[in-house]
Design an enzyme around this catalytic site. Structure first.
Site, PDB file in Angstrom:
ATOM      1  N   ARG A  52       0.833  -1.208   0.000  1.00 41.04           N
ATOM      2  CA  ARG A  52       0.000   0.000   0.000  1.00 41.04           C
ATOM      3  C   ARG A  52       0.867   1.257   0.000  1.00 41.04           C
ATOM      4  O   ARG A  52       0.605   2.205  -0.744  1.00 41.04           O
ATOM      5  CB  ARG A  52      -0.935  -0.009   1.209  1.00 41.04           C
ATOM      6  CG  ARG A  52      -1.852   1.211   1.285  1.00 41.04           C
ATOM      7  CD  ARG A  52      -2.792   1.104   2.459  1.00 41.04           C
ATOM      8  NE  ARG A  52      -3.711  -0.015   2.295  1.00 41.04           N
ATOM      9  CZ  ARG A  52      -4.537  -0.457   3.244  1.00 41.04           C
ATOM     10  NH1 ARG A  52      -4.527   0.125   4.442  1.00 41.04           N
ATOM     11  NH2 ARG A  52      -5.346  -1.461   3.021  1.00 41.04           N
ATOM     12  N   THR A 102     -11.787  -0.378  11.373  1.00 39.26           N
ATOM     13  CA  THR A 102     -12.605  -0.795  12.525  1.00 39.26           C
ATOM     14  C   THR A 102     -13.790  -1.607  12.009  1.00 39.26           C
ATOM     15  O   THR A 102     -14.933  -1.154  12.047  1.00 39.26           O
ATOM     16  CB  THR A 102     -13.112   0.419  13.331  1.00 39.26           C
ATOM     17  OG1 THR A 102     -13.803   1.323  12.438  1.00 39.26           O
ATOM     18  CG2 THR A 102     -11.981   1.146  14.002  1.00 39.26           C
ATOM     19  N   PHE A 173     -16.336  12.815   7.819  1.00 35.54           N
ATOM     20  CA  PHE A 173     -17.643  12.787   7.164  1.00 35.54           C
ATOM     21  C   PHE A 173     -17.433  12.813   5.651  1.00 35.54           C
ATOM     22  O   PHE A 173     -18.011  13.636   4.940  1.00 35.54           O
ATOM     23  CB  PHE A 173     -18.494  13.981   7.607  1.00 35.54           C
ATOM     24  CG  PHE A 173     -18.899  13.924   9.051  1.00 35.54           C
ATOM     25  CD1 PHE A 173     -20.005  13.202   9.454  1.00 35.54           C
ATOM     26  CD2 PHE A 173     -18.153  14.585  10.021  1.00 35.54           C
ATOM     27  CE1 PHE A 173     -20.375  13.140  10.795  1.00 35.54           C
ATOM     28  CE2 PHE A 173     -18.511  14.532  11.363  1.00 35.54           C
ATOM     29  CZ  PHE A 173     -19.635  13.813  11.749  1.00 35.54           C
ATOM     30  N   VAL A 281     -30.791  -0.341  -5.271  1.00 32.02           N
ATOM     31  CA  VAL A 281     -30.615  -1.723  -4.843  1.00 32.02           C
ATOM     32  C   VAL A 281     -30.157  -1.807  -3.394  1.00 32.02           C
ATOM     33  O   VAL A 281     -30.100  -2.888  -2.819  1.00 32.02           O
ATOM     34  CB  VAL A 281     -29.627  -2.435  -5.798  1.00 32.02           C
ATOM     35  CG1 VAL A 281     -28.222  -1.891  -5.620  1.00 32.02           C
ATOM     36  CG2 VAL A 281     -29.660  -3.934  -5.605  1.00 32.02           C
ATOM     37  N   GLY A 282     -29.856  -0.681  -2.777  1.00 30.99           N
ATOM     38  CA  GLY A 282     -29.483  -0.671  -1.362  1.00 30.99           C
ATOM     39  C   GLY A 282     -28.190   0.081  -1.132  1.00 30.99           C
ATOM     40  O   GLY A 282     -27.450   0.376  -2.062  1.00 30.99           O
ATOM     41  N   GLY A 284     -24.332   0.642   0.531  1.00 21.70           N
ATOM     42  CA  GLY A 284     -23.147  -0.152   0.828  1.00 21.70           C
ATOM     43  C   GLY A 284     -22.083   0.739   1.410  1.00 21.70           C
ATOM     44  O   GLY A 284     -22.363   1.803   1.957  1.00 21.70           O
ATOM     45  N   CYS A 287     -19.230   2.479   5.973  1.00 21.06           N
ATOM     46  CA  CYS A 287     -19.724   3.213   7.144  1.00 21.06           C
ATOM     47  C   CYS A 287     -21.159   2.900   7.543  1.00 21.06           C
ATOM     48  O   CYS A 287     -21.424   2.622   8.710  1.00 21.06           O
ATOM     49  CB  CYS A 287     -19.599   4.718   6.908  1.00 21.06           C
ATOM     50  SG  CYS A 287     -17.886   5.296   6.941  1.00 21.06           S
ATOM     51  N   ARG A 454     -30.211   1.096 -10.167  1.00 24.16           N
ATOM     52  CA  ARG A 454     -29.937   2.467  -9.737  1.00 24.16           C
ATOM     53  C   ARG A 454     -30.904   3.483 -10.336  1.00 24.16           C
ATOM     54  O   ARG A 454     -30.734   4.679 -10.109  1.00 24.16           O
ATOM     55  CB  ARG A 454     -28.496   2.852 -10.114  1.00 24.16           C
ATOM     56  CG  ARG A 454     -27.447   2.035  -9.396  1.00 24.16           C
ATOM     57  CD  ARG A 454     -27.440   2.293  -7.903  1.00 24.16           C
ATOM     58  NE  ARG A 454     -26.405   1.538  -7.216  1.00 24.16           N
ATOM     59  CZ  ARG A 454     -26.118   1.664  -5.930  1.00 24.16           C
ATOM     60  NH1 ARG A 454     -26.786   2.527  -5.202  1.00 24.16           N
ATOM     61  NH2 ARG A 454     -25.173   0.930  -5.371  1.00 24.16           N
TER      62      ARG A 454
END
EC number: 1.1.1.22
Length: 477
Positions: A52, A102, A173, A281-282, A284, A287, A454
């Site tokens: 990374r 986390t 945020f 569709v929902g 994701g 967060c 969508r």
């Protein structure tokens, strides 16, 4: 209750070097913008993942965000550095951001709800072990309420003589796909700290950095617990809106109402507003689900079962929407997709990012794979190995499908759609609006289907192609 202290006239600590532990979606972009706006401050981003860090030091950054490349190129090597030498960065910095992962716990108490804080704890212990001078430690990761207290406990228990720490909460945020704009022009900056003289000094030190480019009126200070809970609650409220409109979309399909018209009518109410009222569709990403589940777990721990049940329904509705969409695909394709080729347009959880965490596409694809479908997947930013890993990982459960036999990835939407029975749009990439759908139709098996998860495609254009070709393009959702 905490006494509120005025920090305005308290002497501010001087920050000459900043360190960030964690070079992911939050740490990398956040520190890059800080380096851009504070050229006199040395900013060091650290991570144990050598691949990374190598990517951050190359022309192929590990995080895709519009505008990020330009910011990194301007600052890297001047006052922005990426390194695996975590210890030196900790030792030399005045302020340390903790921006590690986390994830939701997948084992033990709180499984499926509570946040896994092992990486937060490890970072805190490393700071306590290495630091030889006073440090301001800032939790940047999304954490459950009172996580700062845990970090404080670790630091206090391992503090060397003459070394002191102040722990702040500074939740992010950022919306993936617009993170650089969100960092440059945020709605607000939240900083929580101990309501003591030392805590206020630390808060003002962090405030002094953001004030370089952000109006003071947008920098909100409060106690640490309030800051942590505000982050969780904000994401939970947004997730709740998405699940609410998705529940209405199911009623719309059953009654013949148009969910877009209903959402527009609701959104024009000034008390509600139009944002996060687009049926899909929902949701994701890293967060929303995690933060809602954190609130569920917190409520359960506080013996508030009604509160926990209320928020858990937001997750349940999201699961329902993803499953309902996948089921509608099968139902409309003569109740079987076994052996059929289906093109998946988009695999990231939203446009303008390569992040696939909790992407609805993963769940839709798994449902179709379990029904025996062969998938042709195209996404402009998600790498093939990431797609295969997401579809293979199943939390210890052996799947009935074989990813290596049923999944092919493509570098072009036209190639992905060739010789397929249906197209399923899972991510709202802008390029899907500009495609030559007549060309795509001509390369597909007949009858050809399009399922738009969508609600973004040019319906009239598709209908004109339908009439010309004497077939149908039914739309789900």
């Amino acid at each position: 209750m905490f006494p509120r202290l005025s920090c305005i006239f308290i002497f501010t600590m001087t920050v000459k070097q900043i360190c960030c532990i964690g070079a992911g979606y939050v740490g990398g972009p956040t520190c890059s913008v800080i380096a851009l706006k504070c050229p006199d401050i040395k900013v060091v981003v650290t991570d144990k993942n050598e691949a990374r860090i190598k990517a951050w030091n190359s022309n192929e950054l590990p995080v895709y965000e519009p505008g990020l490349d330009d910011v990194v190129k301007e600052c890297r090597g001047r006052n922005l550095f990426f390194t695996t030498d975590v210890d030196s960065a900790i030792r030399e910095s005045d302020l340390i951001f903790i921006s590690v992962n986390t994830p939701t716990k997948m084992f033990g108490f709180g499984k499926g709800r509570a946040a896994d804080l092992r990486y937060i704890e490890a970072a805190g212990r490393r700071i306590a072990e290495i630091a030889k001078s006073n440090k301001i430690v800032v939790e940047k990761s999304t954490v459950p309420v009172r996580a700062a207290e845990s970090i404080n406990s670790i630091l206090r228990a391992n503090t060397k003589p003459g070394v002191s720490f102040q722990v702040l909460s500074n939740p992010e945020f950022l919306a993936e796909g617009s993170a650089i704009n969100d960092l440059l022009y945020p709605d607000r900056i939240l900083i929580g700290g101990d309501q003591t003289e030392e805590g206020c000094r630390a808060v003002q030190a962090l405030c002094s950095i953001y004030k370089r480019w952000i109006p003071e009126c947008k920098i909100l200070t409060m106690n640490t617990w309030s800051s942590e809970l505000t982050k969780l609650a904000a994401n939970a409220f947004l997730a709740q809106r998405i699940s609410a409109i998705n529940s209405i979309s199911a009623i719309c399909e059953a009654t013949g109402a148009d969910v877009s018209e209903v959402a527009h009518g609701i959104g024009t109410d000034s008390r509600i507003g139009p944002k996060f009222l687009t049926a899909s569709v929902g949701f994701g990403g890293s967060c929303f689900q995690k933060d809602v589940l954190n609130i569920v777990y917190l409520s359960e721990c506080l013996n508030l079962p009604a509160v926990a049940a209320f928020w858990y329904q937001v997750i349940e509705m999201n699961n329902f929407q993803r499953t309902r969409f996948a089921r509608r695909i099968t139902e409309n394709m003569f109740n079987t997709v076994s052996g059929k080729n289906i093109a998946i347009f988009g695999f990231a959880f939203k446009k303008n990012t390569g992040d696939t965490r909790e992407s609805p596409a993963i769940y839709v694809c798994k449902h179709l794979l379990e029904e025996g479908a062969n998938l042709h997947i195209y996404d402009p930013k998600v790498q093939e190995h990431q797609m295969i890993m997401d579809l293979t990982y199943s939390e210890g459960i052996e799947d009935s499908y074989k990813v290596e036999e049923q999944v092919i990835t493509f570098s072009s939407p036209y190639s992905a759609a060739q010789n397929t029975h249906a197209i399923v749009v899972c991510t709202e990439w802008d390029e899907f609006l500009e495609l030559d759908y007549k060309r795509i139709y001509n390369s597909m098996y007949k009858p050809a289907f399009v399922f738009d998860g969508r609600k973004m495609l040019p319906i009239e254009q598709l209908q004109n192609i339908v009439i010309l070709c004497k077939t149908i393009f039914p739309q789900c959702l």
